[in-house]
Design an enzyme around this catalytic site. Structure first.
Site, PDB file in Angstrom:
ATOM      1  N   GLU A 144      -2.286   0.339  -8.641  1.00 56.90           N
ATOM      2  CA  GLU A 144      -4.173  -0.081  -8.439  1.00 56.90           C
ATOM      3  C   GLU A 144      -4.588   1.342  -8.067  1.00 56.90           C
ATOM      4  O   GLU A 144      -4.153   2.064  -7.235  1.00 56.90           O
ATOM      5  CB  GLU A 144      -3.580  -1.118  -7.621  1.00 56.90           C
ATOM      6  CG  GLU A 144      -4.663  -1.529  -7.250  1.00 56.90           C
ATOM      7  CD  GLU A 144      -5.100  -2.741  -6.376  1.00 56.90           C
ATOM      8  OE1 GLU A 144      -6.470  -3.028  -5.893  1.00 56.90           O
ATOM      9  OE2 GLU A 144      -4.489  -4.025  -7.000  1.00 56.90           O
TER      10      GLU A 144
ATOM     11  N   ASP B 255     -14.080  -7.369  -9.154  1.00 50.32           N
ATOM     12  CA  ASP B 255     -14.297  -7.541  -7.858  1.00 50.32           C
ATOM     13  C   ASP B 255     -16.000  -8.367  -8.353  1.00 50.32           C
ATOM     14  O   ASP B 255     -16.712  -7.879  -8.211  1.00 50.32           O
ATOM     15  CB  ASP B 255     -14.253  -6.795  -6.762  1.00 50.32           C
ATOM     16  CG  ASP B 255     -15.166  -8.082  -5.617  1.00 50.32           C
ATOM     17  OD1 ASP B 255     -16.094  -7.958  -5.545  1.00 50.32           O
ATOM     18  OD2 ASP B 255     -14.047  -7.085  -4.533  1.00 50.32           O
TER      19      ASP B 255
ATOM     20  N   GLU C 203     -12.356  -3.213  -8.157  1.00 51.09           N
ATOM     21  CA  GLU C 203     -12.379  -3.242  -7.663  1.00 51.09           C
ATOM     22  C   GLU C 203     -14.206  -2.043  -7.323  1.00 51.09           C
ATOM     23  O   GLU C 203     -14.281  -2.517  -6.118  1.00 51.09           O
ATOM     24  CB  GLU C 203     -12.237  -3.216  -5.861  1.00 51.09           C
ATOM     25  CG  GLU C 203     -11.423  -1.839  -5.601  1.00 51.09           C
ATOM     26  CD  GLU C 203     -10.157  -2.413  -4.598  1.00 51.09           C
ATOM     27  OE1 GLU C 203     -10.532  -2.027  -3.309  1.00 51.09           O
ATOM     28  OE2 GLU C 203      -9.052  -2.648  -4.817  1.00 51.09           O
TER      29      GLU C 203
ATOM     30  N   ASP D 163      -1.175  -0.153  -4.704  1.00 51.45           N
ATOM     31  CA  ASP D 163      -1.933   0.054  -4.354  1.00 51.45           C
ATOM     32  C   ASP D 163      -2.509   1.426  -3.435  1.00 51.45           C
ATOM     33  O   ASP D 163      -1.695   1.491  -2.745  1.00 51.45           O
ATOM     34  CB  ASP D 163      -2.830  -1.043  -3.378  1.00 51.45           C
ATOM     35  CG  ASP D 163      -3.758  -0.870  -3.550  1.00 51.45           C
ATOM     36  OD1 ASP D 163      -4.671   0.323  -4.071  1.00 51.45           O
ATOM     37  OD2 ASP D 163      -4.832  -1.468  -3.128  1.00 51.45           O
TER      38      ASP D 163
ATOM     39  N   HIS E 227      -9.940  -8.408  -7.368  1.00 48.64           N
ATOM     40  CA  HIS E 227      -9.832  -7.764  -6.263  1.00 48.64           C
ATOM     41  C   HIS E 227     -10.503  -8.856  -5.016  1.00 48.64           C
ATOM     42  O   HIS E 227     -11.160  -8.851  -4.784  1.00 48.64           O
ATOM     43  CB  HIS E 227     -10.588  -6.500  -6.247  1.00 48.64           C
ATOM     44  CG  HIS E 227     -10.394  -6.114  -4.652  1.00 48.64           C
ATOM     45  ND1 HIS E 227     -11.748  -5.969  -4.222  1.00 48.64           N
ATOM     46  CD2 HIS E 227      -9.642  -5.638  -3.863  1.00 48.64           C
ATOM     47  CE1 HIS E 227     -11.706  -5.072  -2.803  1.00 48.64           C
ATOM     48  NE2 HIS E 227     -10.227  -5.115  -2.883  1.00 48.64           N
TER      49      HIS E 227
ATOM     50  N   LYS F 262       1.040  -1.142   0.095  1.00 50.09           N
ATOM     51  CA  LYS F 262      -0.015  -0.304  -0.249  1.00 50.09           C
ATOM     52  C   LYS F 262       0.746   1.026   0.487  1.00 50.09           C
ATOM     53  O   LYS F 262       1.733   1.604   0.686  1.00 50.09           O
ATOM     54  CB  LYS F 262      -0.895   0.100   1.207  1.00 50.09           C
ATOM     55  CG  LYS F 262      -2.067  -1.165   1.365  1.00 50.09           C
ATOM     56  CD  LYS F 262      -2.766  -0.729   0.506  1.00 50.09           C
ATOM     57  CE  LYS F 262      -3.968  -2.161   0.350  1.00 50.09           C
ATOM     58  NZ  LYS F 262      -4.762  -2.539  -0.659  1.00 50.09           N
TER      59      LYS F 262
END
Length: 368
Positions: free
Chosen positions: A222, A271, A248, A196, A298, A168
């Site tokens: 992402e 997702d 997602e 992400d 996701h 992240k």
């Protein structure tokens, strides 16, 4: 011809096993609506959905008040017909997250019933393209985790045979760069690193960050921007060599079409819960294949393992254990790869005693 004669709805609230933080939020609760559909010939299908802490009761209420009554008397084999009918029945609240998550719980239950009737696993019933899919892990890459722990988790994943780790981002840019540099140096060049942003950046910031991240040869960047900012993703994709991953937070196949047509992304992360179920998930996956774009969905690994194995462009399954507290057995992993279940149905071995014990008060509904 069989008919649906009963629908049961409930919700379980699961506390994540590890702390989960990203650039915009903390994942402290996993509300899990579960739907069981019963046919008059004895067939049963179980489906589910999820939230990350808000909206679960709204999903249960939408299903029980407005969607489940529409199922009674219908032929459960007519999955496309049912999905379209329910979508238009709630058209004033679609396209959107709550409606999609409610539709997904029903749609996955119908697919479970279909697979059980045919005595086939989902990955074969939906296509049968692969016997296993590579895994990458997110569980050790949350934003609050310090650099030494990020490195340690990535090395563990590599030793276990996983193909990559996701980190992240959302700290000051130079801090993110130092964290990525430490992980890349530790794992070497033959291990993928994903990042992400969780929709936390503006366009100018995302372009700046992408240029700082490019030397680390990332698998993808992402959700750099809010999902509704198609134009920003077009600008960013044109400005960087990094693959841009989205999906997602996109809730209809047509929106994926726009991203693909406008060259606003190069990895699709559809997702199955947030798109509205298996029926629209497969449409998005096959659409992506026509653009020669990979699908790396996701979350929801217990369901996505079978869907990724059903399609030829399923590239990665994301390792975040979700259902361990509600199942007898977990997802099969062999040499760092996710292996779909050969059991008839979705491949999820539900523990109904555990589900009953953990059902949230007031959420159990029966529609006849």
């Amino acid at each position: 011809m069989s008919r649906i004669d009963r629908v049961e709805i409930l919700m379980v609230d699961l506390v994540p096993k590890v702390k989960r933080t990203d650039a915009i939020q903390s994942f402290v609760s996993q509300e899990t609506p579960i739907v069981r559909i019963f046919a008059d010939d004895g067939a049963v299908g179980t489906g589910y959905s999820y939230t990350i802490g808000t909206g679960g009761h709204a999903i249960v209420d939408l299903i029980s008040r407005h969607l489940a009554p529409q199922l009674i008397g219908r032929d459960p084999d007519m999955i496309e017909e049912i999905w379209k009918h329910l979508f238009f029945h709630t058209h004033a609240t679609a396209v959107g997250a709550i409606t999609a998550l409610a539709l997904a719980a029903i749609d996955t239950a119908l697919w479970d019933m279909r697979c059980r009737r045919s005595n086939r696993p989902l990955y074969k019933e939906a296509g049968g393209a692969q016997r296993s899919v590579p895994l990458y892990t997110t569980e050790g890459g949350w934003l609050h985790i310090e650099t030494a722990e990020l490195v340690e988790d990535a090395l563990r994943a590599k030793a276990a045979g996983f193909g990559g780790s996701k980190i992240k981002i959302g700290r000051p840019p130079k801090q993110d760069v130092l964290r990525l540099a430490a992980v890349r140096e530790a794992v070497g060049d033959d291990f993928e690193i994903m990042v992400d942003g969780n929709q936390g950046a503006s366009v100018d910031e995302a372009i700046r960050r992408a240029r700082l991240y490019e030397p680390f040869d990332l698998a993808w960047y992402e959700e750099p921007l809010p999902a509704e900012d198609l134009g920003g993703h077009i600008r960013l994709s044109a400005a960087t060599t990094l693959p841009i991953a989205v999906g997602e937070s996109i809730y209809h196949p047509s929106h994926f079409r726009e991203y693909l047509q406008r060259e606003a992304c190069s990895v699709i992360q559809v997702d199955v819960a947030r798109i509205g179920g298996i029926t629209p998930w497969l449409k998005v996956a096959h659409l992506a294949e026509t653009f020669n774009v990979a699908v790396s969905p996701h979350f929801l690994m217990e369901l996505h393992v079978s869907l990724c194995a059903a399609i030829p462009n399923g590239r990665w399954v994301e390792y975040i254990p979700q259902l361990d507290g509600l199942t007898h057995t977990g997802m099969t992993i062999e040499n760092g790869r996710a292996v779909p279940s050969e059991a008839a149905g979705l491949g999820i071995d539900w523990n109904w005693d555990a589900i009953t014990r953990q059902t949230c008060e007031g959420t159990m509904r029966i529609i006849r």
